[in-house]
Write an enzyme that holds these catalytic residues in place. Sequence first.
Site, PDB file in Angstrom:
ATOM      1  CB  ILE A  50      -0.937   0.011   1.223  1.00 26.44           C
ATOM      2  CG1 ILE A  50      -1.837  -1.218   1.196  1.00 26.44           C
ATOM      3  CG2 ILE A  50      -1.760   1.304   1.235  1.00 26.44           C
ATOM      4  CD1 ILE A  50      -2.745  -1.338   2.385  1.00 26.44           C
ATOM      5  N   PRO A  51       1.071   1.869  -1.144  1.00 21.84           N
ATOM      6  CG  PRO A  51       0.777   2.745  -3.282  1.00 21.84           C
ATOM      7  CD  PRO A  51       0.220   1.724  -2.323  1.00 21.84           C
ATOM      8  CB  CYS A  52       1.967   5.261   2.821  1.00 26.04           C
ATOM      9  SG  CYS A  52       3.140   4.135   3.550  1.00 26.04           S
ATOM     10  CG  HIS A  53       6.534   4.448  -1.315  1.00 27.82           C
ATOM     11  ND1 HIS A  53       5.802   3.286  -1.150  1.00 27.82           N
ATOM     12  CD2 HIS A  53       6.883   4.502  -2.627  1.00 27.82           C
ATOM     13  CE1 HIS A  53       5.727   2.658  -2.323  1.00 27.82           C
ATOM     14  NE2 HIS A  53       6.376   3.376  -3.230  1.00 27.82           N
TER      15      HIS A  53
END
Length: 166
Positions: free
Chosen positions: A130-133
């Site tokens: 889950i690409p919170c970056h």
Amino acid sequence: MTAMTSAATIGTQHGTFVAHFNDIGLKQLDFPGRGDTSKVKPKSVGLTKSWLTATATALESLLLGQAPRKLPPLDLSVGTDFQQSVWTELLNIPLGQVHSYSEIAARLAKPRAARAVGSACGANPIPVIIPCHRVMAAHRRIGGFSGGPGWKQRLLRIEGAEFVAD
């Protein structure tokens, strides 16, 4: 009824991640160096084994700068409704692109919730997948990251995303 839980290590060129599963799917992914991997003993549960393979394949793809073809089932129930809506929205950000906290808030029809989006990103139990970056502070500045700013920069560089190092 007790929920099935298990954990397994996933070795990558960037270190060893730890994946945690329950009877719904992947519930947590720990960065290398976070937590004690010596006590991780995967259970040989059919679904978990296929989920582990799917998790490892997705993680490897992402760490090579490629979009995964398939994700394992994800259990996001640990979050509030708002956090879950943020995490679901993050899955819509394409590889190599970034959005600001305020852009995510606007997409959720909560334009004044940029700080809450930042908090939800920080609480993301399944980073990288889950690409919170891919969520930045204003003006493409790095902002915070649960894995530390070094990981955020590393992941963004792998994806070829543009950002301003703090």
